[in-house]
Design an enzyme around this catalytic site. Structure first.
Site, short mmCIF file in Angstrom:
data_model
loop_
_atom_site.label_atom_id
_atom_site.label_comp_id
_atom_site.label_asym_id
_atom_site.label_seq_id
_atom_site.Cartn_x
_atom_site.Cartn_y
_atom_site.Cartn_z
N LYS A 1 0.85 -1.20 0.00
CA LYS A 1 0.00 0.00 0.00
C LYS A 1 0.88 1.24 0.00
O LYS A 1 1.90 1.29 0.71
CB LYS A 1 -0.89 -0.03 1.25
CG LYS A 1 -1.93 1.06 1.34
CD LYS A 1 -2.82 0.85 2.57
CE LYS A 1 -3.91 1.89 2.72
NZ LYS A 1 -4.77 1.67 3.89
N SER B 1 -9.74 1.69 3.01
CA SER B 1 -8.90 2.47 2.11
C SER B 1 -7.85 1.65 1.35
O SER B 1 -7.29 2.16 0.39
CB SER B 1 -8.17 3.56 2.90
OG SER B 1 -7.29 2.98 3.85
N SER C 1 -9.77 -0.57 7.26
CA SER C 1 -9.25 -0.40 5.90
C SER C 1 -8.57 -1.61 5.27
O SER C 1 -8.27 -1.58 4.08
CB SER C 1 -8.27 0.77 5.85
OG SER C 1 -9.01 1.95 5.69
N1 GLN Z 1 -13.12 4.28 6.84
C1 GLN Z 1 -12.37 4.62 8.00
C2 GLN Z 1 -11.97 6.07 7.97
O1 GLN Z 1 -12.20 6.71 7.00
C3 GLN Z 1 -11.17 3.72 8.18
C4 GLN Z 1 -9.99 4.05 7.36
C5 GLN Z 1 -8.80 3.16 7.68
O2 GLN Z 1 -8.94 2.12 8.32
N2 GLN Z 1 -7.62 3.60 7.27
O3 GLN Z 1 -11.45 6.60 8.90
#
Ligand code: GLN
Length: 483
Positions: A68, A143, A167
């Site tokens: 990532k 994400s 994410s």
């Molecule tokens: N959807 C969550 C957020 O926007 C989690 C994002 C993540 O785990 N990096 O904060």
């Protein structure tokens, strides 16, 4: 070549070690697939890492993987899918990535994500949205959408993601692959660009639980460069995959099996429960209280931590710098307005508001109290259950563009996954069914801190009973030739 794509990472490493297949052919096959899959938009950069002499007993030696793009890889741009870091080339490599490279992994490139890992659809990326390989009109989740889509499409055998509030698990569920957020503190965060430091954890997205265990066995361990790194011990996770669930008690908490969960998801989870029972587990619906406000506390704390972590991008030391500023203050404002996208700006504004003198007690302190309450609620559940089974999200993955204008609705959907981050628990998402629209359904398993082996073993047992993890989108391993 095509049968190679059906192998798991562990099987492929064995085939390479036996000499059944040349490593150079495997890398070329992966590179060819990536080259013709640009419509998925999984990668922010493609560059094959230089092979490092592998330790002879590494279980994943020679296997192509991806990372990532919020994890540093020395000499390669680490953009966090943000204009802010578009040209940032880190001088060092993240601990988890380094460990994999030393174990013979071949990094094929950096995967696309929501900007700074903030989001759950991989649409906030400066490089445009990641598409779901099962249906290009749908989001790959987020994400870590690029990592999940790359694994699901067969471009690489596994990928690293990061999970602050779901994410890894969310995109894994959207794309029909297996993803694991380990216990907080077990994988070093050194070299991971921070979003919300008290929740961020690195973990694998792979084809099955055995591959996830193999990756985690390599990347787990104490690291003095991360102050929250746990001392261990770190017994082998792979060795705990017996597939035997006799005497394992699994609860399905009622708060997460609510009316928001649609019929296909509900049915898939109930048949997952049946499969786990066939392996010897007892599985039952259970009452859980004290978890209702977890997602609200998560968003208060995550925004607060994001606002302070992202304060370092001021256009002075590194990152995007705006032209024609009148003074230092103006330079900050212009650079940050130019460098950050809308959702990141929204989180910074929210976080700054929540941390201000007049709001700190009302929101931040209360959220910290809710976090303790959530930890207590889980502790109470562990008296009666070894593991919990829940949805990952309640319906189909979002269509691209469908939720971009309704951030609060998106935040709400994180309620099934963010609770594990609040309490630092290990949590895994795996495919457990298919929707009529041809999209996969995911289910989440979570357990007490340091029960990563038990979580993985339950997933392993399920995957011995079923073949959802072996189903692939039509374009799998073809690199997008098939529509
Ligand atoms: N959807 C969550 C957020 O926007 C989690 C994002 C993540 O785990 N990096 O904060």
């Amino acid at each position: 070549m095509n049968q190679l794509f059906d192998l798991t990472a562990l099987e492929l490493a064995r085939a390479i070690a036996r000499g059944d297949v040349a490593q150079s052919d495997v890398i070329q096959g992966s590179a060819d697939c990536i080259a013709v899959s640009d419509k998925l938009n999984c990668f922010t950069a493609i560059s094959v890492s230089d092979p490092i002499a592998a330790t002879p007993d590494s279980s994943l030696s020679g296997v192509p993987m991806a990372v990532k793009d919020n994890l540093c890889l020395a000499g390669t741009a680490t953009t966090c899918a943000s204009r802010m870091l578009r040209d940032f080339i880190p001088p060092y490599t993240a601990a988890a990535v380094e460990k994999l490279l030393c174990a013979g992994a071949v990094c094929m490139g950096k995967t696309n994500l929501d900007e700074f890992a903030i989001g759950s659809t991989s649409e906030t990326s400066f490089f445009g949205p990641v598409k779901n390989p099962w249906n290009l009109e749908y989001s790959a989740g987020g994400s870590s959408g690029g990592s999940a889509a790359a694994v699901a499409a067969g471009l690489v055998w596994y990928a690293l993601g990061s999970d602050t509030g779901g994410s890894i698990r969310h995109p894994a569920a959207c794309c029909g692959v297996t993803g694991m957020k380990p216990t907080y503190g077990t994988v070093s965060r050194y070299g991971l660009v921070s979003y919300a430091s008290s929740f961020d954890q690195i973990g694998p997205i792979a084809r099955d639980a055995a591959d996830c265990a193999a990756v985690l066995d390599i990347i787990r361990g104490h690291d003095r460069r991360d102050s929250t790194s746990l001392p261990g011990p770190y017994p082998s996770l792979s060795a705990q995959l017996t597939g035997d669930l006799r005497s394992v008690r699994i609860g399905i908490p009622d708060v997460y099996f609510d009316e928001a969960v649609d019929e296909p998801t509900r049915c898939a989870i109930l048949s997952c429960a049946d499969a786990l029972r066939r392996r010897g587990a007892t599985v039952e619906l259970c009452r859980a209280s004290g978890l209702e406000h977890a997602v609200h506390a998560y968003y208060v704390l995550a925004c607060a931590q994001a606002s302070s972590n992202l304060a370092r991008y001021d256009g002075v030391r590194y990152g995007c710098r705006a032209e024609a500023a009148h003074d230092v203050q103006d330079l900050f404002v212009r650079s940050r307005s130019l460098g950050f996208g809308r959702e990141v700006q929204r989180r910074i504004l929210l976080g700054t508001y929540l941390l201000s003198d007049e709001n700190y007690d009302t929101y931040y302190k209360k959220a910290v109290a809710v976090r303790h309450q959530v930890e207590g609620a889980f502790r109470a559940l562990w008296h009666s259950y070894d593991l919990l089974l829940t949805p990952v999200f309640p319906g189909p993955p979002p269509k691209l563009g469908q939720k971009t204008n309704d951030p609060v609705a998106l935040y709400q959907e994180d309620r099934y996954v963010a609770c594990a981050n609040l309490a630092g628990l290990p949590a895994l998402s795996m495919p457990c069914g298919m929707r009529q629209e041809g999209l996969p359904i995911g289910v989440q398993l979570l357990g007490p801190r340091m029960s990563d082996g038990a979580v993985l073993n339950a997933a392993f047992a399920f995957q011995q009973e079923t073949d959802f993890h072996r189903r692939h989108p039509p374009m799998f391993g073809l690199g997008g030739d098939a529509e």
